[in-house]
Structure formats: C-alpha cells, structure tokens
Enzyme design. Sequence first.
Site, mmCIF file in Angstrom:
data_model
loop_
_atom_site.group_PDB
_atom_site.id
_atom_site.type_symbol
_atom_site.label_atom_id
_atom_site.label_comp_id
_atom_site.label_asym_id
_atom_site.label_seq_id
_atom_site.Cartn_x
_atom_site.Cartn_y
_atom_site.Cartn_z
ATOM 1 C CG ASN A 132 76.875 55.427 25.115
ATOM 2 O OD1 ASN A 132 77.236 56.592 25.277
ATOM 3 N ND2 ASN A 132 75.665 55.007 25.438
ATOM 4 C CB THR A 156 73.908 49.550 38.879
ATOM 5 O OG1 THR A 156 73.726 50.846 38.298
ATOM 6 C CG2 THR A 156 74.353 49.705 40.308
ATOM 7 C CG ASN A 189 76.828 58.000 37.347
ATOM 8 O OD1 ASN A 189 77.393 58.768 36.577
ATOM 9 N ND2 ASN A 189 75.776 57.278 36.988
ATOM 10 C CE LYS A 243 71.732 53.926 28.640
ATOM 11 N NZ LYS A 243 73.025 53.466 29.206
ATOM 12 N N GLY A 301 70.395 51.444 39.441
ATOM 13 C CA GLY A 301 70.288 50.333 40.377
ATOM 14 C C GLY A 301 68.852 49.890 40.590
ATOM 15 C CG ASN A 312 71.457 57.395 30.698
ATOM 16 O OD1 ASN A 312 71.964 57.198 31.795
ATOM 17 N ND2 ASN A 312 72.165 57.801 29.662
ATOM 18 C CB CYS A 357 74.950 61.773 29.830
ATOM 19 S SG CYS A 357 75.973 61.986 31.300
ATOM 20 N N GLY A 404 67.674 49.114 33.351
ATOM 21 C CA GLY A 404 67.274 49.844 34.560
ATOM 22 C C GLY A 404 67.140 48.930 35.757
ATOM 23 N N GLY A 437 80.707 55.787 27.151
ATOM 24 C CA GLY A 437 80.402 56.915 26.284
ATOM 25 C C GLY A 437 81.654 57.582 25.739
#
Lengths: 312, 277
Positions: free
Chosen positions: A100, A267, A70, A166, A218, A193, A131, A244, A47
């Site tokens: 991004n 991930t 995160n 996104k 994850g 996201n 985000c 995802g 990003g």
Amino acid sequence: MTSRLAVEIAGIQMKNPVMVASGTFGFGREYSDLIDLHMLGAIVTKGTSLEPWVGNPPDRVAETPAGMLNAIGLQNDGVDRLISEKIPWLRRFDVPVIVNIVGKTVDEYAEVARRLEGVEGVAGVEVNISCPNVKEAGIAFGTDPAMAAKVVGAVRKATRLPVIPKLSPNVTDIAQMARVCVDAGADAISLINTLLGMAIDAETRVFKLANITGGLSGPAIKPVALRMVWEVAQAVDVPVIGIGGIMTAEDAIEFFLAGADAIQVGTANFVNPTAALDIIGGLDAYLDRHGFGHISEIVGAARSPVGKGKGD
Amino acid sequence: MSVSEPASRPPRRMKLPIIEHLEVAAHARELVLYAPELAQSSSPGQFVHVLCGSPAALDPLLRRPFSIHDADPTSGRVSLLYEIRGRGTGVLAGRLPGETLDVLGPLGQGFTLPESESQPLILTAGGIAVAPIYFLGRRIADTIGCRRTTFVIGARTQSLLVCLDKFSQLGQDVRLATDDGSAGYHGLASGLLEQCVEEMGAAKPLVYACGPMPMLKAVAEIAKAHGLKCQVSTEAKMACGIGACMSCVIEVRFGDSSRYVRCCKEGPAFDADEVIW
C-alpha cells in the site's frame, strides 16, 4: 485448501480470495506468531511513503459502537526500509505481498511505485488515495476524480506492477471514482477505506482523538461498504476487492454476492488474529453446503427479493 | 542486564478457564485464570489482551489490555486486577468462573528487575495500577530478595485503595497516600514518594511506577531531580496489542528529536527519562 478458492486478481495468483487489509496487519511479522501467513490470499502491507512519516499525536484510536475510529496518520519508516527490511523477511512465505503506497504529491506516489518496481517479493501496489487522517495526502486525491486520475496515471507510468487504487467512501459517486481510476490504468479496484467520523467524551467534553476526526472501520460500516462494492462492480470490468467490516465468512460471502472478486479483512484482525483463516475455512464450507464448484460462481449472484417489490 | 527476566517468548492466543472472579472492592475485580504456560512465561509489567465478551459479539468490539497482576508458575494461576471503567470491563465483570476467556499474551516489554539484593527500591502505584506493581514486588521478593523495598500506594480516597493485605504479606514497608486524606499521607502518591526519597537520603533507591500519566510525569520529575533511575509502565489506547496498528504510541527521545514508539511492543515499561512527558 482446495483450488476452488484460487483466484487471479490483477494478474496476481492467490490461493484464495482473502487478503489482510493495509494498516491492520503491519508487515505480517507482527502476526507471524499467531497465524500461518502462507495460508493467506495476499498480505497488503501498512501504507508506505517515500520518506518516513511520524504520524499523528495520540490518542490515535477510539472504540465506537461495533466499530472503531483511527487517526494513525500513516506513521511508517519509508519505502527504502520497506525494501531493505520488511520485504526480505516476507519472502520466506509463499504469499503475494501487495504494498500500500501513499504520498503527499503525485510525484511522491510515482516515486514510491518506481522504487518497488522489480523488487523481489512485491506482487503489486495498492494506491492509497483514501486515508482520511493526513490532510495533504490520501483523501485529497481520493475525493476529486481529476486528482485520482492523475495519481493513478502517474503510478501506472512508474511501474509494470499491478496497480490497485483503494477508494475512499467519502464521496458522492463511488462508481464515477472507480471508472476514472480504471480509465487511468488501474488493474483492479479495492474499496472501501474508512468513513470520516468523530467521537467526543461527553463527561470531559474532549474529542476522543487528538486529530479530532478519524476513520471509522469495523462491522458498523459493512452495509455502506457492501452497497458501494455493488455499485462499483456494476460500473467497471476490472476485479473488485471488497473491504469494510468483514468479521466472518458470512460477511465475506455477502461481499462476493454483491460483486467482489476478492475481499480484505481489516479491523477483524485486531479482535481475532486468525479471522482471515477462519473466513477461508468458512468460504470452503459454504461452497460445499451450496454445491458450488468455485468461488467465482457466487460473485455478483445476489438476487432481488421475489414478490415483495414495490407496489406488491 | 536483568537478573531473572525470562527469555522473551512469543505471544500466544489461548482459551483460558476462569477459576475465580472476586469483588475486591466495589469498583474493582480480580480475575484468576488457569494458565500454566502464561504463568511460566510472564514477567512483571507485561500485559494480556483480552476479549471481554463473547467471541461473536460486535460490541464492545476490541480487546482490552490488562497488566498481569500475579503469575504463579507452581499453581499455573494468572491473575488480572481491573477497575470497572467502561463497556469492556463492564462486560468482563459479568463473566463467571467455569467460562473461558480468549487471551493474547504475554505481550510487551516488562520492567527490568534490579540487579542485587542490596539495591533499595521504591515501588509506586496510583489507583488500579497496583496490578503490575504487586507482581513486580512479588517477583523481586521471590527471586532477588531486595532487603529494602518501600511501596508507595496512592488513590483518590480510602475506598479505592485495593490489595493492601497482599502488599503487607510481602513483608516490606507499605506507605499509603490519598488525595482526600482519608487514609495515610494527605496528598498525591508522588508527594509521598518525594518524602520517602528524602528520608532515604544517600541511599539512591531505584524507582518503579505505574499509574495515570500525570502521576508518572510527576514521579519522573522527582526521580530526575534526585538523580534516581526510574522505570514507568505506561498506558495508551490500544487496538491490536501486538505492534501492527500503531495506535498506542508513546513519544520518546530519539537523538535530539523524538519519535512515537508502540506502548504494546517497545513498552509498556520505559525508562522514565526516555519518555517525553
């Protein structure tokens, strides 16, 4: 790799429908010792904002069962350094680069997109309205349909590049968010996201992230992502990019079956740096094994279980 | 600047056979890999990023970073020393000789080695952080041969002091500290370090340290107060290990201000006066 994996997403030609997700792959260079970048469908870069952002204090990451939280806070050097340093380095590879983009205001998003217009080596922009770790940016736009439409509309006006919002999963009606974005001019939709989450150390009674909350990614989020991709694929006519918890080719195939036209690996890159390449190989093998001529033949091909429906 | 630091080689992903897995203490294990290439290319302070369980396992999900504890280019042996702390190290402790481990490395920037054999040194470790400090001590002994090296090794209690025999074999001055006084100096490693510095008087040792962040902070303050150069090896929660995800940041000075840099890429070793403690 055979052409039966080749796809066109939002006007971007890709050798295969497997991209690496923003924030998990840096600017490609970090992985270049470990993976052949030109094999990827596309690289979605970290990003990037108008000015450099410092990011959140550490700890920024915490592992959770089959996943991780995160709260990086979009630390990045700003769009001008992306254009002068990162993109030129990536030009040597025959792989589309999707940038991004993030902003704290609608104008900032638009200005980042404007600066990327005409930059050789930039194939499109992914608009990060999702985000969860930066209060004044990202998610504020991704959870309010009117704000999402404003941002996507402004970016649309600012550039002729393909525009790919996104989406955040932290909403009640993901299909509505997708429709609003398409109406505002989106060429494709990527989702999801991270899911807003939290972890606490029971022994020390301290939040595991300095930011307290963070984004969950994850394998733990795959079922949620799959359901949302399925809902969005039915709601819009533009290509859908599924993201995802994809770790394996089998995971990716589930996303295609739910209606995704392409996927992103996130991930998994941290665990297995060649995850995207392993998935590309696995998709090819799957098409072989099931006698399909092209990956598009399995898009949205999931069927209801027979004879085990309600009332049976 | 440094004398014998090998040219930085790009990290590689390797499937490495486990040749030994030893219980060095109730809480600690030493895992020895056969890794000739890694043994050649690693320098003290660098680390490897290890998939602790089976490659298909989803939990624990992420790799775990481990300092390189020893690397012998002649035998091709690379050793990791770790404390069983959580789910990752718990799973790793169950891996057996003969199995292979998925390893990324060598990663990060290691310590800058001293320039001359006449340079007095103090190498300080707290707890399991003896892992990289032993490699550093051995590499300095093998290549530069510093004549005056003092090891200051601390732990909470005697049973947590590990690898003391190895340090003794380096033939240098080894001093111990325990928080509870069960062995050596009664108090923190940083307290013993200060005592050593004062003993050395005008000698101005170069200080190296690895351990928990509060210990490193104390060491950095002592070094600063005595006008000593000091390098520390830091630790941070990490995801990718190769500089992509920006998870493992350390706050360092940047002009009049500060910025976050990656422990895995710009570190883990830093000049102590560069870090904002």
